[in-house]
Write an enzyme that holds these catalytic residues in place. Structure first.
Site, PDB file in Angstrom:
ATOM      1  N   LYS A  96      12.053   5.619   8.154  1.00  0.00           N
ATOM      2  CA  LYS A  96      11.116   6.653   8.582  1.00  0.00           C
ATOM      3  C   LYS A  96      11.094   7.863   7.646  1.00  0.00           C
ATOM      4  O   LYS A  96      10.449   7.833   6.620  1.00  0.00           O
ATOM      5  CB  LYS A  96      11.400   7.055  10.025  1.00  0.00           C
ATOM      6  CG  LYS A  96      11.017   5.983  11.047  1.00  0.00           C
ATOM      7  CD  LYS A  96      11.112   6.484  12.469  1.00  0.00           C
ATOM      8  CE  LYS A  96      10.738   5.417  13.492  1.00  0.00           C
ATOM      9  NZ  LYS A  96       9.314   5.088  13.513  1.00  0.00           N
ATOM     10  N   PHE A 131      15.895   0.621  20.904  1.00  0.00           N
ATOM     11  CA  PHE A 131      14.817   0.049  20.100  1.00  0.00           C
ATOM     12  C   PHE A 131      15.307  -0.023  18.669  1.00  0.00           C
ATOM     13  O   PHE A 131      15.722   0.979  18.095  1.00  0.00           O
ATOM     14  CB  PHE A 131      13.541   0.895  20.182  1.00  0.00           C
ATOM     15  CG  PHE A 131      12.414   0.320  19.364  1.00  0.00           C
ATOM     16  CD1 PHE A 131      11.676  -0.752  19.850  1.00  0.00           C
ATOM     17  CD2 PHE A 131      12.103   0.842  18.122  1.00  0.00           C
ATOM     18  CE1 PHE A 131      10.637  -1.298  19.089  1.00  0.00           C
ATOM     19  CE2 PHE A 131      11.071   0.313  17.361  1.00  0.00           C
ATOM     20  CZ  PHE A 131      10.340  -0.761  17.850  1.00  0.00           C
ATOM     21  N   ASP A 164      21.992   2.984  14.372  1.00  0.00           N
ATOM     22  CA  ASP A 164      20.572   2.958  14.034  1.00  0.00           C
ATOM     23  C   ASP A 164      20.092   4.401  14.050  1.00  0.00           C
ATOM     24  O   ASP A 164      19.862   4.980  15.107  1.00  0.00           O
ATOM     25  CB  ASP A 164      19.820   2.105  15.059  1.00  0.00           C
ATOM     26  CG  ASP A 164      18.315   2.048  14.794  1.00  0.00           C
ATOM     27  OD1 ASP A 164      17.807   2.903  14.044  1.00  0.00           O
ATOM     28  OD2 ASP A 164      17.660   1.152  15.359  1.00  0.00           O
TER      29      ASP A 164
END
Length: 397
Positions: A245, A130, A216
């Site tokens: 995040k 993702f 990532d």
């Protein structure tokens, strides 16, 4: 108020959140919850951390936003910290993780174009990955749930099966390959961690063929794994990395980090952002980074992660009819279940006042703040066991 004017793209839980403090959330009806979602691994220091609150207050009274046509000292300060604690030489600031991934993809392709190899456009990702919701990011992950209905697949994006080393070797050896993009520890895809020996092998193969590695670390980075950067467990480094995040502790901020060589094509005018790197985000980001990067925070992650892993495996032994496996790294933990994970999330919320996140492969993710205390960790286990007991009862009926 109602939801009738909101696009119906979220399958929201029936919980109206009013306020938070540390590891806890309170609903509008006064119910207190232990939060192991943390905005999907975003509020890394918990809710309303005093250092971050003060950073917002101080900066909000001075300057919120100016264009990137001017120097923004906060960008320079945070970029310095990111580079001195990582492999990177340069940073581009964004508003989110998916924007950081977009920048990483563009950086990789521009690298080869600038070197006279424009044919090298292929980006290889992995199943279960993702990378965000922008068009490039969904094509990099190629999850049909996110790509269906949005037109034909974007050229130059390909998928590999997790663990298929022969296919990986062939992809890296291809003369049109630009980069491999991978999460060192998958988040949404099922909390699968790449073995450390495989990380080192990936670096060696990519070096042999001049292929760039994009990591990532939007979810697994910034201390979540027990080291500041998840790839450090493999004693290697990528060429480009997307983070977000936890970088803002809950404030919208992301960044694309790269070596000077990998970013050699990113010259004036080829990329930009209106809001990325704004003074308010930089002030909060710098405060959050300094807290998270401290030795005390990282030591706490490893202590609490060790305790939770041991205790959750104990629950697996006591509830083999509920729990299949405990996996993940650091405080990015996944518990693979026998009952439907979405139903279990509701049971944990309603019966144990414990908030957990969903994930691929029918698991729930446990993503507490990095500064969770041992007493709070014990409470997490107690509440998770209550949810398991309830699940056993529901499955027996």
């Amino acid at each position: 108020m109602s939801t009738e004017h909101l696009m119906g793209v979220y399958n929201r839980a029936p919980l109206e959140v009013e306020r938070g403090q540390g590891a806890r959330l309170w609903a509008a009806d006064g119910t207190e919850y232990l939060d192991c979602v943390m905005g999907i691994s975003t509020n890394a220091l918990g809710h309303a951390h005093p250092v971050l609150v003060q950073a917002v207050k101080d900066q909000a009274e001075k300057l919120w936003h100016v264009s990137n046509i001017f120097r923004i000292p906060g960008q320079e300060a945070l970029a310095d910290r990111l580079c001195e604690t990582s492999f990177a030489d340069v940073v581009f600031f964004t508003n989110s993780g998916t924007e950081a991934v977009e920048c990483a993809i563009k950086t990789a392709r521009k690298h080869f174009s600038a070197k006279g190899q424009p044919e090298r456009i292929d980006i290889y990702g992995f199943d279960g990955s993702f990378h965000g919701r922008t068009y490039g990011a969904i094509n990099a992950a190629a999850n049909p749930s996110y790509t269906n209905g949005f037109g034909p697949p974007m050229e130059g994006f390909h998928q590999l099966t997790f663990g298929d080393h022969e296919a990986l070797k062939a992809a890296i050896a291809s003369p049109t390959t630009a980069a491999i993009i991978v999460e060192p520890v998958q988040g949404e895809g099922g909390c699968r961690a790449i073995p450390e020996v495989c990380l080192r092998g990936l670096r060696q193969m990519c070096d042999e063929h001049g292929v760039l590695i994009i990591f990532d670390e939007v979810q697994c980075g910034m201390g979540r794994s027990g080291k500041l950067w998840a790839h450090e467990w493999g004693d290697m480094a990528p060429d480009i990395m997307a983070i977000a995040k936890a970088l803002g502790g809950g404030f919208p901020i992301g960044a694309c980090l790269a070596t000077t060589e990998a970013a050699s094509g990113m010259v004036a005018g080829v990329h930009g952002s209106t809001f990325g790197g704004n003074p308010l985000a930089m002030a909060v980001g710098l405060a959050a980074f300094n807290e998270i990067a401290g030795a005390a925070t990282l030591a706490n992650v490893n202590e609490i992660a060790g305790y939770l892993k041991q205790q959750l495996n104990g629950l697996k032994d006591r509830y083999p009819d509920v729990i299949v496996e405990v996996r993940g790294k650091g405080l990015l933990m996944g518990v693979k279940l026998i009952p439907n994970n979405r139903e279990f999330m509701g049971w944990a919320r309603d019966e144990a006042q414990l908030l957990v996140a969903g994930g691929g492969d029918n698991l729930v993710r446990i993503l507490p703040p990095l500064n969770l205390t041992l007493d709070e960790a014990r409470e997490v286990v107690e509440r998770f066991e209550r949810a398991c007991a309830f699940a056993r009862g529901k499955m027996a009926t």
